[in-house]
Motif scaffolding. Structure first.
Motif: not given
Ligand code: AMP
Length: 464
Positions: A331-333, A27-29, A47-53, A20-24
């Motif tokens: 925790i990622d809820v 940090v991903q970009a 944390t929360g910035s999408g760093k794992t991806a 369901g992610y639309k755009d990076p």
């Molecule tokens: P993280 O910072 O890796 O712990 O990710 C925080 C949350 O953002 C997690 O719930 C991910 O599933 C969500 N997430 C990561 N990348 C995206 C994205 N590109 N668009 C929307 N949600 C995202």
């Protein structure tokens, strides 16, 4: 910037779409294209910035694009083949190609789950979590599958390295996730040993809330010509989280305030932070008796119990989680709408991590701190750290009798969470300080924020 424009393997793109992610995210970009080029990275992001991806998507892309070293043959299959030839099977250590080090078990499981999600269409790529608290035979069985990706806490990983169960000679990517926290927890020597066991040719990606101080020095030492990425966007500043402070006169006032806050209908799910494990248990029990679907989460609980509690939270069966700092990391809820600091955190950085449990994945959140008047100085320290002021709020009918004590400059050192907390009068109901014995603190980081190992007691998280 779109995910399509990043030139990712189609199977990964498909999984991203299904997430369901639309755009990076920001940090991903920045990180994904550089990582795909093979660059080392030093990234400061919250944390929360999408760093794992940001590190896992390029790692999966690399694995998906390369010819497998072992053509997917597991140690078990190799052993079977040897037996079929009438030979005695030789033990073969696991040879992972991607290693992610994380400070806590929760974060390791979180990263493993995210990896399974982003790699759901790459069936031949396996990810395994190697963490303390898990039975060794189970881990040996997981390692015998020769997984391409290992996600590990440092202590347990070293145990397996020392017993010859893991060989890093094929390692291509090393990720240090929440590196600042790993140093805080005294893992500096473990990290150096692990890094020394990996090939010089590896790609290294280091993610940390900050690149200042010791973590910056280590990052510079273990990376080569790294691209430095600093994310200071709205997510990093937590602009989507409404923060406020409520001053409390004493413990009884604090508890009445908490009860009031928890009855707020805008709460979907809440995490309450306490300073000690015992307080987390006591408060969770008290809230359960008061009719809330509450549960505790802390480092004294077995991993299985922690996982079950987090699953119940994800399924919405637990509405109020009472947690200590260490257990709550990772925790990622996304349905957590409120964070309540029943006790202020020990360090300002922890405040940022705590409030980051809400407002995830682009949602809004509320973070409330219940603060004794004498703790005003600690609020100021948090404000200096976050470079944001936290408004003071008052609830009608629950106004504090006193206004906050003015912060005195130069007196900020050495404070402890829960200090200055008002005591219940004899006979008054106090649910956070059980009778008998000093409250146990979530032990571990003993005050040295440079991460230097200050003694053998630092690793007390049961990581092994
Ligand atoms: P993280 O910072 O890796 O712990 O990710 C925080 C949350 O953002 C997690 O719930 C991910 O599933 C969500 N997430 C990561 N990348 C995206 C994205 N590109 N668009 C929307 N949600 C995202």
């Amino acid at each position: 910037m779109t995910f399509e424009a990043l030139g990712l393997h189609p199977a990964i793109l498909k999984a991203i779409n299904e997430s369901g992610y639309k755009d990076p995210t920001a940090v991903q970009a920045q990180a994904i294209p550089a990582a795909i080029e093979g660059r080392d990275l030093m990234v400061s992001s919250q944390t929360g910035s999408g760093k794992t991806a940001a590190f896992m998507i390029p790692s999966l892309h690399l694995l998906a694009s390369a010819v497998p070293v072992d053509a997917g043959k597991t140690a078990n299959q190799t052993a079977q083949a040897a037996r079929a030839r009438g030979e005695r099977p030789r033990f073969r250590p696991a040879q992972p190609r991607v290693l992610v080090l994380t400070p806590t078990r929760e974060l390791a499981l979180q990263v493993t789950n995210a990896t399974e999600k982003y790699g759901s269409h790459l069936r031949s790529i396996r990810a395994v979590a190697i963490l303390g608290g898990m039975p060794y035979p189970k881990q040996m069985q997981l390692l015998s599958r020769n997984p391409e990706i290992l996600v590990a806490t440092p202590g347990r990983l070293i145990d397996h390295m020392e017993s010859g169960k893991i060989d890093f000679s094929e390692l291509q990517v090393l990720v240090l996730d929440e590196a600042d926290r790993m140093l805080d927890m005294g893992f500096v020597e473990d990290i150096e040993r692990i890094v020394a066991a990996t090939p010089e040719t590896r790609q290294t990606m280091l993610f940390s809330a900050t690149l200042d101080g010791m973590v910056g020095k280590i990052a510079a030492r273990i990376t080569k010509n790294a691209q430095v990425i600093q994310i200071t966007g709205a997510t990093a500043r937590h602009e989507n989280i409404q923060q406020k402070v409520h001053f409390v006169d004493d413990l009884s006032h604090k508890n009445r305030m908490l009860d009031h806050l928890l009855r707020d209908e805008s709460i979907d799910q809440a995490v309450i932070f306490t300073a000690t494990k015992r307080d987390a248990d006591t408060l969770a029990d008290r809230l359960t008796i008061a009719g809330f679907a509450a549960a505790a989460l802390h480092g004294d609980m077995h991993q299985g119990a922690r996982n079950r509690t987090l699953d119940s939270m994800r399924r919405g069966q637990v509405k109020v989680l009472v947690a200590t700092d260490v257990a709550a990391r990772g925790i990622d809820v996304p349905t957590i709408t409120h964070v309540i600091n029943y006790d202020l955190p020990k360090f300002p950085e922890d405040y940022v991590h705590r409030i980051g449990r809400t407002g995830r994945a682009g949602r809004n959140g509320v973070a409330v701190s219940l603060v004794n008047h004498q703790e005003n100085m600690n609020v100021k320290r948090i404000e200096r750290f976050t470079k944001q002021s936290i408004p003071v709020d008052v609830i009608a009918g629950l106004e504090p009798k006193r206004s906050a004590a003015p912060a005195r400059p130069g007196t900020g050192s050495g404070w402890k969470p829960g200090d200055g907390r008002g005591r219940a009068k004899p006979g008054q109901r106090s649910f956070s300080k059980p009778a008998g014995g000093a409250p146990r603190r979530e032990s571990g980081y003993g005050g040295n924020r440079d991460g230097a190992n200050t003694g053998g007691a630092r690793r007390s998280y049961g990581d092994r």
